[in-house]
Design an enzyme around this catalytic site. Structure first.
Site, PDB file in Angstrom:
ATOM      1  N   HIS A 151      41.085  56.261  38.033  1.00 47.55           N
ATOM      2  CA  HIS A 151      41.276  55.175  37.056  1.00 47.55           C
ATOM      3  C   HIS A 151      41.363  53.817  37.750  1.00 47.55           C
ATOM      4  CE1 HIS A 151      42.281  58.525  34.360  1.00 47.55           C
ATOM      5  NE2 HIS A 151      43.077  58.945  35.332  1.00 47.55           N
ATOM      6  N   SER A 281      26.495  31.422  46.643  1.00 52.33           N
ATOM      7  CA  SER A 281      26.673  30.736  45.370  1.00 52.33           C
ATOM      8  C   SER A 281      26.213  29.295  45.511  1.00 52.33           C
ATOM      9  CB  SER A 281      28.146  30.769  44.945  1.00 52.33           C
ATOM     10  OG  SER A 281      28.385  29.874  43.874  1.00 52.33           O
TER      11      SER A 281
END
Length: 476
Positions: A151, A281
């Site tokens: 999880h 970026s």
């Protein structure tokens, strides 16, 4: 030309090898090879076809006048007949016997099968190379402890190499599917307009054995074990659905691997390759985005959706054939292969240059290991005379307090300090620290990796590995 749309698969993603397999040259030269094979078989079985005609066809099989074919198709609105005409212009002595007894599906469908088989072979070889690179990675890091997650919450420890085998195991399943599909591929053969072979039976004056031998000879020419036993005008479109389901499986596995890598890059534990001059970026120069893994996920999503196309086509064919499959097949099948080829190219690049940060991994392990070690610490304290139930409750209390300190106060995990300072445990700090050796919590990870590589991976991929590393160039 810069004023017309160009597919990103051609401009950016797919390899020259896969682009060639689905190129016009491959397609139409294969049509001609099929016409030559048909004529040779018909001549051998007694039809009035001469060696001179065969030779002329052979000499011109790659001499394709695309402009003549384009003009002819514009006139007759039929691509196969346009190319029959064009081939006849190049080989005039054979013009009268080209396509004798055949229907369009003879060249169209048999070529589709040949292209898919060649595409699967290229996928097979690249998949083997990806598995080879991952095998080296898994072997190198088979004993390096790392946090295991369920999880996406810290669970128990695994190793960096063992986690890699999870990615590999799914790719091995895909590899087996690819081998199965290649082995099971059958040509349509020469079935005629509705699959009855009536035209060929007529050509051979009702000699059933010659009609069957005709197909066998054609299949032998192209290296196929046989032809489909029965068909309408076309091979069953379930074949396309099965092949694209196999490609979809590769996309699923690749996307799972790439997603895990994106998460690991966020954790700063493992990164995909990042070139010296690469820009992460346009606005944030410090960033190192997982661009390759993200592209794998993007292309995989396309393949998953595309794999539905032949499934719908197979479900909606009418009787012996309809033509609503044609336009869809021209797009969906090549693009699925091109996308998977692009995915494998990226995986070859990524798996050959994964960057591991052992100190970050170790830091994350040591932040969580105190919680995982409490069972062993408790058992040791019991051996020293402690009460199991009381110790369990005290560990629960200390764990809650340490967890609150980490989550609410942003401070270090002080669980071990709390246990060391609790007289109920009766253990010195060094005795407790002895339980904080990560390698004690990785179970059989190293031997699992060894067994998996030696018994499952390497024997499978060995026949398909090229000499030296497979290098690919990817455009980013």
């Amino acid at each position: 030309m810069k004023n017309v749309y160009e597919s990103p698969f051609s401009a950016r993603y797919a390899s020259p090898e896969m682009l060639y397999i689905f190129s016009p040259d491959m397609k139409f030269s294969t049509w001609r090879r099929l016409w030559i094979s048909l004529a040779k078989a018909e001549m051998a079985l007694g039809l009035p076809i001469t060696q001179e005609q065969i030779d002329e066809m052979e000499q011109n099989k790659d001499n394709i006048d695309y402009e003549t074919a384009r003009q002819r198709e514009k006139e007759v609105r039929h691509d196969v007949m346009a190319h029959v005409y064009t081939f006849g212009k190049a080989a005039p002595k054979a013009a009268g016997i080209i396509h004798l007894g055949a229907t369009s599906a003879y060249v169209g469908d048999n070529t589709d099968i040949i292209q898919m088989r060649e595409g699967l072979k290229l996928v097979r070889d690249k998949l083997a190379a990806v598995l080879d690179k991952l095998a080296r990675f898994a072997d190198t890091y088979k004993a390096m402890p790392t946090l295991g997650f369920t999880h996406f919450q810290p669970a128990q420890l695994t190793t960096v190499g063992k986690r890699a085998t999870l990615w590999m195991n799914e790719l091995v399943m895909d590899f087996d599917e690819v081998l199965y599909r290649i082995d099971r591929m059958q040509m349509l053969g020469s079935k005629g307009t509705t699959g009855t072979q009536a035209s060929f039976l007529e050509l051979f004056d009702g000699d059933d054995s010659k009609v069957r031998e005709l197909e066998k000879r054609i299949a032998d020419d192209f290296g196929f074990a046989g032809v489909v036993p029965v068909s309408g005008q076309t091979y069953s479109r379930k074949v396309d659905a099965q092949v694209l389901a196999t490609l979809s499986g590769i996309a699923q596995s690749a996307s799972k691997f790439a997603t895990d890598l994106r998460l690991l890059q966020h954790l700063k534990e493992i990164e995909e390759p990042f070139e010296k001059n690469q820009i992460g970026s346009s606005a944030m120069p410090y960033k190192r985005n997982p661009m390759r893994a993200e592209r794998v996920c993007a292309l995989a999503r396309y393949v998953l959706c595309d794999s539905l196309n032949p499934a719908f086509t197979a479900a909606t064919q009418w009787f012996e054939r309809t033509l609503d499959d044609s336009a869809n097949k021209r797009i969906s099948i090549p693009e699925a292969f091109l996308a998977v080829d692009a995915i494998l190219n990226i995986l070859l690049n990524v798996t050959g240059g994964l960057v591991v940060y052992p100190k970050v991994i170790h830091s994350h392990v040591m932040n969580e290991l105190p919680f995982m070690a409490t069972e062993n610490i408790m058992m040791d304290a019991v051996k020293r005379g402690g009460n199991r139930q009381e110790l369990h409750e005290r560990i629960r209390e200390h764990s809650m307090a340490a967890g609150k300190r980490v989550k609410e106060e942003g401070k270090d995990n002080d669980l071990i300090d709390r246990i060391a300072g609790d007289p109920l445990f009766g253990m010195r700090r060094d005795e407790i620290d002895a339980h904080l050796e990560p390698s004690a919590y990785i179970g059989r990870c190293p031997s699992q990796v060894d067994d998996f590589l030696q018994e499952v991976v390497r024997p499978r991929i060995a026949p398909y590995l090229k000499q030296g590393d497979v290098e690919v160039e990817i455009n980013l």
